[in-house]
Design a protein around this motif. Structure first.
Motif, PDB file in Angstrom:
ATOM      1  N   MET A   1     -24.816  -7.672  -9.493  1.00  0.00           N
ATOM      2  CA  MET A   1     -26.902  -8.362 -10.636  1.00  0.00           C
ATOM      3  C   MET A   1     -27.033  -7.508 -11.392  1.00  0.00           C
ATOM      4  O   MET A   1     -27.334  -8.087 -12.526  1.00  0.00           O
ATOM      5  N   GLY A   2     -27.272  -6.085 -11.105  1.00  0.00           N
ATOM      6  CA  GLY A   2     -27.484  -5.931 -12.121  1.00  0.00           C
ATOM      7  C   GLY A   2     -26.677  -5.602 -13.183  1.00  0.00           C
ATOM      8  O   GLY A   2     -27.457  -5.434 -14.292  1.00  0.00           O
TER       9      GLY A   2
ATOM     10  N   ALA B   1     -27.191  -8.587 -15.511  1.00  0.00           N
ATOM     11  CA  ALA B   1     -28.967  -8.552 -16.012  1.00  0.00           C
ATOM     12  C   ALA B   1     -28.065  -7.631 -17.403  1.00  0.00           C
ATOM     13  O   ALA B   1     -29.243  -7.883 -18.328  1.00  0.00           O
TER      14      ALA B   1
ATOM     15  N   LEU C   1     -27.735 -10.549 -20.418  1.00  0.00           N
ATOM     16  CA  LEU C   1     -29.146 -10.650 -20.652  1.00  0.00           C
ATOM     17  C   LEU C   1     -30.655  -9.958 -21.092  1.00  0.00           C
ATOM     18  O   LEU C   1     -30.177  -7.839 -21.432  1.00  0.00           O
TER      19      LEU C   1
ATOM     20  N   PHE D   1     -33.579  -7.441 -22.374  1.00  0.00           N
ATOM     21  CA  PHE D   1     -34.361  -6.244 -21.244  1.00  0.00           C
ATOM     22  C   PHE D   1     -35.900  -6.831 -21.609  1.00  0.00           C
ATOM     23  O   PHE D   1     -36.070  -6.747 -21.186  1.00  0.00           O
TER      24      PHE D   1
ATOM     25  N   SER E   1     -31.767  -6.664 -26.491  1.00  0.00           N
ATOM     26  CA  SER E   1     -31.170  -4.931 -25.592  1.00  0.00           C
ATOM     27  C   SER E   1     -31.785  -4.068 -25.259  1.00  0.00           C
ATOM     28  O   SER E   1     -32.424  -3.651 -26.436  1.00  0.00           O
TER      29      SER E   1
ATOM     30  N   SER F   1     -35.229 -10.978 -19.323  1.00  0.00           N
ATOM     31  CA  SER F   1     -34.983 -12.376 -17.698  1.00  0.00           C
ATOM     32  C   SER F   1     -34.165 -11.025 -17.372  1.00  0.00           C
ATOM     33  O   SER F   1     -33.448 -10.824 -16.059  1.00  0.00           O
ATOM     34  N   GLY F   2     -33.344  -9.968 -18.148  1.00  0.00           N
ATOM     35  CA  GLY F   2     -32.423  -8.571 -17.923  1.00  0.00           C
ATOM     36  C   GLY F   2     -33.040  -7.527 -16.708  1.00  0.00           C
ATOM     37  O   GLY F   2     -32.775  -7.336 -16.189  1.00  0.00           O
TER      38      GLY F   2
ATOM     39  N   TRP G   1     -36.149  -8.796 -15.532  1.00  0.00           N
ATOM     40  CA  TRP G   1     -36.887  -9.262 -13.791  1.00  0.00           C
ATOM     41  C   TRP G   1     -35.537  -8.869 -13.469  1.00  0.00           C
ATOM     42  O   TRP G   1     -35.653  -8.329 -11.655  1.00  0.00           O
ATOM     43  N   LEU G   2     -34.111  -9.764 -13.475  1.00  0.00           N
ATOM     44  CA  LEU G   2     -33.422  -9.456 -12.568  1.00  0.00           C
ATOM     45  C   LEU G   2     -33.247  -7.826 -11.776  1.00  0.00           C
ATOM     46  O   LEU G   2     -32.219  -8.012 -10.732  1.00  0.00           O
ATOM     47  N   LEU G   3     -33.104  -7.323 -13.088  1.00  0.00           N
ATOM     48  CA  LEU G   3     -33.004  -5.860 -13.036  1.00  0.00           C
ATOM     49  C   LEU G   3     -33.528  -5.432 -11.544  1.00  0.00           C
ATOM     50  O   LEU G   3     -33.408  -4.618 -10.721  1.00  0.00           O
TER      51      LEU G   3
END
Lengths: 385, 311
Positions: free
Chosen positions: A17-18, A21, A25, A27, A42, A111-112, A114-116
């Protein structure tokens, strides 16, 4: 565990997942003003190489530990390290992208980010669960987290991020809406407890009442919140128009009155049902013995039946409180105020940052209420059974 | 001490207890025995008014029990039930202190009484006072249940199948303990059971109930030798009634003067046990010794057998 190099499954999932991200995705999103669509950036584009690498290194360490080590304390430390690094990186990105003194541009976490953050938070939650902290420690951890979050926010670490920009614009209203939110959630809960406890006791004593009352409350529960607000509007409006005293007391078709009444109605079922379930699990032998030893009915109810049912009743109250904190958000639609005000304003203005200003504190409130009340139930339930 | 006068409990048309009268002596154990549905529990529960009689009355020390509020009456009467009914959220000490608290005894007196009772029931106060009921074994829970019933020094103790949930070994121990307690405090005990052996073992007086009526209320030996109803014979069992009768007399009571060569037995042993001992060892006679080892006479097989006859 020596000689055991099994890859941790959850660790593998979170690492994937990380990695996705960071690699795929954005940052952060850079917007020239608050309602423009964002320009994805990014980590490398916005931070100095050294800072970007430092952040990446911290996250990589967390990933390696998540993949290989089983010790929950080490995993928790790794997750915290990762969260701190990512939070500092996003704050730094905000500072780097915002020209000095410019209040128009918006730098929003992407979104990167948030996912991280979610991956690291899951790692932390998993580690905490594995540590099996006692109720006091759980509440302590929550308080520590709240204190650190409060201090960094007060310090202004995140002031150049979009959500904090929105906060800066409506700081005075924010405090008021938080207060209103808590007041609505807790006020309707308190009223519901006062009514639902006696009703639950009555349902327990008189089985014929039980199915009828629980049936009606079940039906109330199935009415969508918005519909219930709507249904209450007309009669309350009419009442206010016909009875001046009602109007003087603040009862109107819109605003606080229908919100409190709707939340109150939704709160009844879980508390009544749990009161009945809690009283049902009280051993009949204990009640018989209490009667045989000369306790009065009131003494039996208070010090035996309710005392033994309390953990189950508090569980019902926890369900209601978490549910209410969420539902109050919708009450903003009928002018009752609360954090939902920001959510709906944000939706109206397509300003997602304003939505988050309402949503994030709501989630934090609900989460804190759940942690505190769960701990309370555990403390009470530890002795009996 | 307790006089039950023509008491009846009706639910609808059916009488669960039907015109029962009974006298219960001070410092005695009365056992009410009967099959399930015989009305024995209802009869017991009318003494402390957990069930209000439809007719008739109960007098304790010549005072009508209906003359005071039921909960005040119950605080003066001990009550122990099957499955103990301990309060799971209260410690052992708090459980035992229940009635003294209701009676508002001073704290120091309550503490002293709780410690005393725990010691009497062989539960080390330092270990057990602060435990919770679920941390105890079944036998220990049952002992706490009886200790709690005795906490406020009641003159009367009612017990509803108090040993029903215990396994046979622990049950026998609990019965012995109860006899000791009764001797120690002189409590008047009324106990309900469906176990006829328990009734014979504990009862100074046994009441046999069936269908709401007391068929016979008498000394255990009289139930065997002069049964008032065929059902009484059925319940006490006819196959081993001679042995049952022997079990009601102790060696000390039956001993005849003089000594014999051979084995010796304790004066407290029942004739049934002495006979068994003689058969086992192939002896014809035994000397009877009291607890200090002094001779109290002797017993022969023939003398023992004469006690088991239906005169």
């Amino acid at each position: 565990m020596p000689g055991n190099f099994k890859i941790d499954r959850l660790g593998a999932l979170l690492t994937a997942m990380g990695a996705a991200a960071i690699a795929l995705l954005p940052f952060v999103l850079f917007k020239t003003n608050r309602i423009m669509p964002g320009d994805p950036q990014s980590l490398w584009n916005v931070l100095a190489p050294a800072a970007a690498w430092a952040c990446l290194a911290a996250v990589a360490i967390a990933a390696i530990i998540a993949l290989t080590l089983a010790d929950a304390r080490v995993r928790l430390a790794a997750a915290v390290l990762g969260i701190v690094a990512v939070a500092l990186a996003v704050a730094a990105a905000g500072d780097a992208l915002t020209p000095a003194g410019n209040k128009i541009v918006r730098v929003a976490p992407g979104s990167g980010f948030w996912l991280l953050l979610i991956a690291l938070a899951l790692l932390a939650t998993d580690a905490i669960t594995r540590l099996r902290p006692g109720p006091a420690l759980r509440v302590g951890l929550l308080a520590l987290f709240a204190a650190v979050a409060g201090m960094t926010l007060a310090h202004g670490t995140f002031d150049n991020l979009s959500v904090m920009r929105e906060y800066a614009v409506s700081a005075s209203r924010f405090a008021h809406e938080v207060r209103q939110h808590i007041l609505l959630a807790f006020g309707s809960l308190a009223a519901a407890v006062l009514v639902a406890l006696p009703v639950g006791i009555l349902c327990h004593r008189i089985p014929r009442l039980r199915s009828g009352i629980l049936g009606v409350l079940n039906m109330v529960q199935t009415v969508p919140a918005i519909a219930l607000f709507g249904i209450l509007m007309a009669p309350l409006g009419a009442l206010a128009a016909a009875v001046p005293l009602a109007a003087a007391l603040g009862i109107r078709g819109i605003g606080t009155a229908p919100a409190v009444i709707a939340l109150f109605l939704y709160s009844l079922l879980p508390i009544v049902a749990n009161t009945v379930a809690g009283l049902k699990r009280v051993s009949p032998a204990a009640v018989e013995a209490a009667r045989g030893m000369g306790m009065t009915r009131w003494q039996i109810l208070m010090s035996i039946e309710l005392a033994l049912a309390l953990p189950v009743i508090i569980t019902g109250i926890r369900i209601v409180l978490v549910q209410n904190i969420g539902l109050v958000t919708i009450a903003a639609l009928i002018g009752a105020g609360g954090l939902g005000t920001f959510v709906f304003q944000g939706i109206g203005q397509t300003a997602i940052d304003l939505v988050l200003l309402g949503a994030i504190p709501t989630v934090a409130l609900a989460f804190s209420a759940a942690v505190v009340l769960d701990s309370a139930v555990e403390v009470m339930d530890r002795k009996p059974q | 001490m307790i006089r039950i006068e023509n008491i009846t409990k009706r639910y609808g048309d059916s009488a669960v207890v039907d015109g029962v009268s009974m006298n219960i002596e001070r410092n005695s154990i009365t056992v009410i025995v009967g099959t399930s549905g015989s009305g024995k529990s209802t009869l017991l529960r009318m003494i402390n008014r957990l069930v209000e009689p439809s007719q008739g009355r109960v007098l304790i020390d010549e005072k009508d029990t209906a003359s005071e509020p039921a909960h005040l009456l119950r605080r003066r009467i001990g009550y122990a039930i099957q499955g103990h009914g301990l309060f799971p959220h209260r410690s052992i000490a708090q459980n035992i202190a229940t009635v003294p608290r209701l009676l508002e005894w001073p704290e120091a007196r309550i503490d002293a009484r709780v410690t005393e009772l725990l010691e009497i029931f062989q539960l080390d106060p330092g270990v057990f006072a602060h435990k919770f009921p679920h941390q105890l074994s079944g036998g220990q829970q049952q002992r706490v249940g009886v200790a709690r019933a005795l906490a406020a020094e009641p003159a009367v103790l009612l017990m509803d199948e108090p040993f029903g949930a215990l396994d046979p070994v622990i049950r026998a121990k609990a019965q012995d303990d109860l006899l000791d307690i009764q001797r120690r405090f002189g409590t008047t005990i009324v106990l309900v059971t469906h176990d006829i052996d328990e009734a014979f073992r504990l009862g100074d007086q046994v009441a046999v109930m069936s269908h709401g009526k007391v068929l016979q209320c008498d000394r255990p030996a009289a139930l065997l030798t002069q049964p008032a109803d065929p059902l009484v014979t059925l319940m006490t069992g006819s196959a081993d009634r001679a042995l049952r009768l022997l079990s009601l007399t102790s060696a000390g009571e039956a001993a005849i003067p003089g000594a014999t060569a051979g084995i010796s037995v304790a004066a407290s042993a029942s004739l049934r046990d002495v006979l068994s001992d003689l058969v086992w060892r192939g002896a014809d006679a035994a000397n009877v010794l009291d607890t200090e080892g002094r001779p109290r006479g002797h017993l022969t097989v023939a003398a023992i057998l004469s006690h088991g006859r239906s005169r």
